[in-house]
Write a protein that holds these residues in place. Sequence first.
Motif, mmCIF file in Angstrom:
data_model
loop_
_atom_site.group_PDB
_atom_site.id
_atom_site.type_symbol
_atom_site.label_atom_id
_atom_site.label_comp_id
_atom_site.label_asym_id
_atom_site.label_seq_id
_atom_site.Cartn_x
_atom_site.Cartn_y
_atom_site.Cartn_z
ATOM 1 N N ALA A 48 1.240 -6.977 3.464
ATOM 2 C CA ALA A 48 1.343 -6.572 4.863
ATOM 3 C C ALA A 48 1.783 -5.114 4.966
ATOM 4 N N VAL A 49 2.764 -4.715 4.156
ATOM 5 C CA VAL A 49 3.220 -3.320 4.168
ATOM 6 C C VAL A 49 2.086 -2.389 3.777
ATOM 7 N N ARG A 50 1.349 -2.771 2.746
ATOM 8 C CA ARG A 50 0.246 -1.934 2.271
ATOM 9 C C ARG A 50 -0.852 -1.810 3.333
ATOM 10 N N ARG A 51 -1.212 -2.942 3.937
ATOM 11 C CA ARG A 51 -2.281 -2.908 4.949
ATOM 12 C C ARG A 51 -1.827 -2.164 6.204
ATOM 13 N N ALA A 74 10.147 -7.958 3.833
ATOM 14 C CA ALA A 74 9.244 -6.864 4.202
ATOM 15 C C ALA A 74 9.521 -6.305 5.588
ATOM 16 N N LEU A 75 10.296 -7.028 6.384
ATOM 17 C CA LEU A 75 10.469 -6.673 7.792
ATOM 18 C C LEU A 75 10.963 -5.248 8.041
ATOM 19 N N PRO A 76 11.999 -4.754 7.356
ATOM 20 C CA PRO A 76 12.454 -3.387 7.646
ATOM 21 C C PRO A 76 11.363 -2.331 7.451
ATOM 22 N N GLU A 77 10.597 -2.449 6.375
ATOM 23 C CA GLU A 77 9.506 -1.492 6.140
ATOM 24 C C GLU A 77 8.438 -1.608 7.211
#
Length: 259
Positions: A48-51, A74-77
């Motif tokens: 998700a971060v990458r996309r 992953a939420l903070p990023e």
Amino acid sequence: MPDQALPGPPLRVLVADDNPVVRAGLAALLGAYPGIEVVADATNGEEAVRRAADCRPDVILLDVRMPGTDGLTALPELAALAPVMMLTYSREPEVVAEALRRGATGYLVHGEFTAPELIASVRDVKDGLPTLSPSARVLAPAGVSSPLGVSYEPSHESHEPTSQLQLVVAQSSKARSTVAARLRRRVPDRPAFGLSSREVEVMDLIASGMNNRQIAAACFISEKTVKNHINRIFAKLHSSSRSEAIAHWLGTAREGWTG
């Protein structure tokens, strides 16, 4: 019927959920409404971060529990890239509180909203307006409301003010990262007594003075699970009380105890 098309570019959404049926269903539902476009999906937090970094969506819909990197990790990023709405089956109070603390703008639980309400929530989150399901209200900031007609005052079933509950989670999370190091510096040769890594973590938090509720919040587990860990810890430390367990753990018990 879908809403009338809104002027301007479509609202771009990224869906992160490990369940392919959920991803496909959300893509179909959101895509049926003019002015909303699902531009990417992901099966875990890392993806998700990458996309999100690649496609720069306007809103991210994020599940809590996914393999590999989960939603909370992953939420903070992700929150730094776009407004995030948790869209999940998880309704545990400590999970809701941690999601809000880590930057989620909204928190919807599957089964607690209609399709039009989801669309309205996605648009609200894009505008920075908090939106939460009824079961998530208890840990929402007091006085927050949404166009879904829900007022997010603390629930009457809650025994503590919402702000205090969130403060416990924030303080517990910070303490979790510092207590163990401090205690181990104090007793560098302390034996582990056969405790698992999770039991060591729980015992360190007990020794720091935390109660079961605070430990549950710090470790993102239920109070029942905390109690189960404590029962096993007491058995391994041959202790019948918190104070006795702490004394053995910190090496201050009488020398005759053989453990």
